[in-house]
Design a protein around this motif. Sequence first.
Motif, PDB file in Angstrom:
ATOM      1  N   ILE A 227       0.840  -1.198   0.000  1.00  0.00           N
ATOM      2  CA  ILE A 227       0.000   0.000   0.000  1.00  0.00           C
ATOM      3  C   ILE A 227       0.876   1.250   0.000  1.00  0.00           C
ATOM      4  O   ILE A 227       1.884   1.306   0.720  1.00  0.00           O
ATOM      5  CB  ILE A 227      -0.938   0.018   1.228  1.00  0.00           C
ATOM      6  CG1 ILE A 227      -1.846  -1.205   1.223  1.00  0.00           C
ATOM      7  CG2 ILE A 227      -1.785   1.291   1.243  1.00  0.00           C
ATOM      8  CD1 ILE A 227      -2.749  -1.304   2.445  1.00  0.00           C
ATOM      9  N   GLN A 228       0.513   2.230  -0.775  1.00  0.00           N
ATOM     10  CA  GLN A 228       1.241   3.494  -0.810  1.00  0.00           C
ATOM     11  C   GLN A 228       0.981   4.258   0.492  1.00  0.00           C
ATOM     12  O   GLN A 228      -0.129   4.243   1.027  1.00  0.00           O
ATOM     13  CB  GLN A 228       0.784   4.308  -2.016  1.00  0.00           C
ATOM     14  CG  GLN A 228       1.700   5.466  -2.375  1.00  0.00           C
ATOM     15  CD  GLN A 228       1.242   6.175  -3.636  1.00  0.00           C
ATOM     16  OE1 GLN A 228       0.124   6.666  -3.688  1.00  0.00           O
ATOM     17  NE2 GLN A 228       2.100   6.208  -4.647  1.00  0.00           N
ATOM     18  N   VAL A 229       2.002   4.941   1.011  1.00  0.00           N
ATOM     19  CA  VAL A 229       1.898   5.641   2.289  1.00  0.00           C
ATOM     20  C   VAL A 229       0.749   6.653   2.285  1.00  0.00           C
ATOM     21  O   VAL A 229      -0.036   6.722   3.237  1.00  0.00           O
ATOM     22  CB  VAL A 229       3.239   6.342   2.627  1.00  0.00           C
ATOM     23  CG1 VAL A 229       3.043   7.357   3.755  1.00  0.00           C
ATOM     24  CG2 VAL A 229       4.288   5.316   3.026  1.00  0.00           C
ATOM     25  N   ALA A 230       0.628   7.443   1.211  1.00  0.00           N
ATOM     26  CA  ALA A 230      -0.433   8.460   1.150  1.00  0.00           C
ATOM     27  C   ALA A 230      -1.806   7.818   1.227  1.00  0.00           C
ATOM     28  O   ALA A 230      -2.729   8.347   1.884  1.00  0.00           O
ATOM     29  CB  ALA A 230      -0.296   9.285  -0.123  1.00  0.00           C
ATOM     30  N   GLU A 243       6.192   8.311   9.539  1.00  0.00           N
ATOM     31  CA  GLU A 243       7.337   9.222   9.589  1.00  0.00           C
ATOM     32  C   GLU A 243       8.612   8.609   8.994  1.00  0.00           C
ATOM     33  O   GLU A 243       9.364   9.283   8.298  1.00  0.00           O
ATOM     34  CB  GLU A 243       7.608   9.619  11.050  1.00  0.00           C
ATOM     35  CG  GLU A 243       6.486  10.395  11.708  1.00  0.00           C
ATOM     36  CD  GLU A 243       6.412  11.825  11.225  1.00  0.00           C
ATOM     37  OE1 GLU A 243       7.260  12.219  10.394  1.00  0.00           O
ATOM     38  OE2 GLU A 243       5.508  12.548  11.655  1.00  0.00           O
ATOM     39  N   ARG A 244       8.837   7.330   9.282  1.00  0.00           N
ATOM     40  CA  ARG A 244      10.092   6.713   8.838  1.00  0.00           C
ATOM     41  C   ARG A 244       9.910   5.206   8.711  1.00  0.00           C
ATOM     42  O   ARG A 244       9.105   4.602   9.433  1.00  0.00           O
ATOM     43  CB  ARG A 244      11.220   7.044   9.817  1.00  0.00           C
ATOM     44  CG  ARG A 244      12.620   6.672   9.314  1.00  0.00           C
ATOM     45  CD  ARG A 244      13.690   7.289  10.183  1.00  0.00           C
ATOM     46  NE  ARG A 244      13.746   8.749  10.057  1.00  0.00           N
ATOM     47  CZ  ARG A 244      14.678   9.512  10.624  1.00  0.00           C
ATOM     48  NH1 ARG A 244      15.617   8.949  11.380  1.00  0.00           N
ATOM     49  NH2 ARG A 244      14.658  10.817  10.454  1.00  0.00           N
ATOM     50  N   ASP A 253      13.293   8.070   5.081  1.00  0.00           N
ATOM     51  CA  ASP A 253      12.296   9.098   5.400  1.00  0.00           C
ATOM     52  C   ASP A 253      11.100   8.889   4.487  1.00  0.00           C
ATOM     53  O   ASP A 253      11.219   8.968   3.263  1.00  0.00           O
ATOM     54  CB  ASP A 253      12.872  10.500   5.206  1.00  0.00           C
ATOM     55  CG  ASP A 253      13.878  10.857   6.295  1.00  0.00           C
ATOM     56  OD1 ASP A 253      13.722  10.346   7.415  1.00  0.00           O
ATOM     57  OD2 ASP A 253      14.799  11.639   6.017  1.00  0.00           O
ATOM     58  N   ALA A 254       9.961   8.612   5.090  1.00  0.00           N
ATOM     59  CA  ALA A 254       8.787   8.249   4.299  1.00  0.00           C
ATOM     60  C   ALA A 254       8.136   9.486   3.687  1.00  0.00           C
ATOM     61  O   ALA A 254       7.966  10.503   4.350  1.00  0.00           O
ATOM     62  CB  ALA A 254       7.785   7.503   5.166  1.00  0.00           C
ATOM     63  N   VAL A 266       7.814   0.091  10.520  1.00  0.00           N
ATOM     64  CA  VAL A 266       7.231   1.400  10.205  1.00  0.00           C
ATOM     65  C   VAL A 266       7.023   2.173  11.510  1.00  0.00           C
ATOM     66  O   VAL A 266       6.392   1.659  12.447  1.00  0.00           O
ATOM     67  CB  VAL A 266       5.885   1.239   9.471  1.00  0.00           C
ATOM     68  CG1 VAL A 266       5.315   2.608   9.117  1.00  0.00           C
ATOM     69  CG2 VAL A 266       6.057   0.384   8.235  1.00  0.00           C
ATOM     70  N   PHE A 267       7.557   3.408  11.548  1.00  0.00           N
ATOM     71  CA  PHE A 267       7.290   4.275  12.714  1.00  0.00           C
ATOM     72  C   PHE A 267       6.181   5.241  12.327  1.00  0.00           C
ATOM     73  O   PHE A 267       6.275   5.976  11.343  1.00  0.00           O
ATOM     74  CB  PHE A 267       8.531   5.059  13.123  1.00  0.00           C
ATOM     75  CG  PHE A 267       8.281   5.934  14.322  1.00  0.00           C
ATOM     76  CD1 PHE A 267       8.341   5.412  15.603  1.00  0.00           C
ATOM     77  CD2 PHE A 267       7.941   7.270  14.174  1.00  0.00           C
ATOM     78  CE1 PHE A 267       8.079   6.209  16.712  1.00  0.00           C
ATOM     79  CE2 PHE A 267       7.674   8.071  15.270  1.00  0.00           C
ATOM     80  CZ  PHE A 267       7.749   7.529  16.544  1.00  0.00           C
TER      81      PHE A 267
END
Length: 560
Positions: A227-230, A243-244, A253-254, A266-267
């Motif tokens: 899945i894409q972060v956005a 965040e990272r 850095d995400a 994933v943080f």
Amino acid sequence: MIVELLKSQPEIALFTSLALGYLIGSIRFGPISLGGVCGTLIVALLLGQTGARIAPDLKNIAFALFIFALGFTGGPQFFANIGKGWRYGLLSIVEIVSVMTLVMIAVVLMKLDAGTAAGLLAGAATESAVIGTASEAIARLGISPEAVGTLQAHIVTAYSVSYLFGLITIVLFTSQVAPLILRVNLRDEAARLFRKLGGDGVLDEGQRLALPPLVGRAFRAGPAAGIQVAQFEARFGNNITVERVLREQRQIDADGQLVLQSGDVVFIAGRRESMVDASASLGEEVSGEGFTKLLAQRVDVMLTRRDADGLTLAQMRERASAQAGRGIYVSAITRLDTTVPALPGTVVRRGDVLTLLGAPSDVKRGAQRLGYVIQQTTKTDFVYLGLGVLVGMLIGRFGLKVGGVSLVLGTGGGCLLSGLLFGWARSHFPVVGSLPSAAAQVLKDFGLATFIAAVGLSAGPDAIKLVREYGLALPLAGILMVLIPGLLSLWIGRMFLKLEAPMLLGAIAGQQCSTPAISALVGVTGNSTPVIGYTITYALSNILLPLMGPVVVGLAAKFG
């Protein structure tokens, strides 16, 4: 011997008044305390019987500094609330009109002189600054120095009597009587309002959340892989931020375009309730020991954007693009040195101080878009301060006649207006005019207390004569001048403005400029929702009431 010492060294009487006055003012009787200003006045009136007097120049300087600092700190909020805060601002107008009408009725019925009328206004409205503006107006009436001294003594005496009864009345009215009239359980109403604004629980005053609203946690990506972060952040209303990412022992850095992979650590930071919902979609929670140099920054930002004024925090997040609002969280809102609950439904105003929390780069981006960062400095720009007071003194020299009544602002009214303008200018052009909040508070507290002590010492034996003359009439007038405006505002606010009960009662405490009343109200409701209404009316009444001092003096001198 003590009497001669106080006469020869009046500074001893001054600091004795301050020390003992603030000690007396700190004593609490349930939710009520007199406060340092009223305590100082009482001690000064007693010491004034010895003949100790403070030089008028010191009194005038102290009041000029106090009233300028009052306008300076209230300027941004005053101008911000004139337009969009009109529903609450209307209650301040109700207060001004009704209390002025009642004062003039008392002038006619009780044959009050100008000093007693002004003191009654200052005490019943619990607005100490009226003493200064009215005292200056009396000095310009063109009467003998002895008559001026007598009338100024009447101001502080009438103030001290009516203040005590007005204070007790407004505290009991807002916290006890008004809820009975409205037939509401104030604590339940405040809890309901808190949830309506987006809060997920209610805190008693003095408590803090053991589970903080903003948290950071680390997970090993499982179901979220691919899945894409956005997209993942949008799924939870952008109330969390990746965040990272720790991938194969390498930190990344995400950004919104990054695609999560199976096994990534994933943080995530964000709001606790959204974090709980997101955790099931992520996978196993881990310690996150592999992350290094992961920093969170807290910054105070003065809100200056016009298009953000009047929006809720939730609306601000909705209107911001996904990238612009990413990783930025508002952890607190400060308005007029009062903390307002930072809930999704809380409306923000220009001049509010927003405490932003997030990664340093995100917070910096947010600060640039919302306003300017308040630099933590202890230095005061004395060029700006001195120029502001000087401009105020020049403004105070102008006056006009209306219907045969002479109205002159004087140093107090002029410095108040100057402070408003200089404070507003500072909020829009922050490169000049540093006046740290702590320094401004010292100017307000020490300036007002010194002024009050000086006028209390000068009142002398005239205070006792006035109390004997009017007896119980002044306390009764003080009570009525609180109850009638309060009942009017309660009726208008509930029937026509449709204000929520906790915020309406907070607004009534604010229109009365009563800090003890809002403290008692917050204690009864169990949360800080009444503060939202309080700050708006307090900002307006705190500026408008002192300007009524010369008006009362002029009207009472003509009709009294």
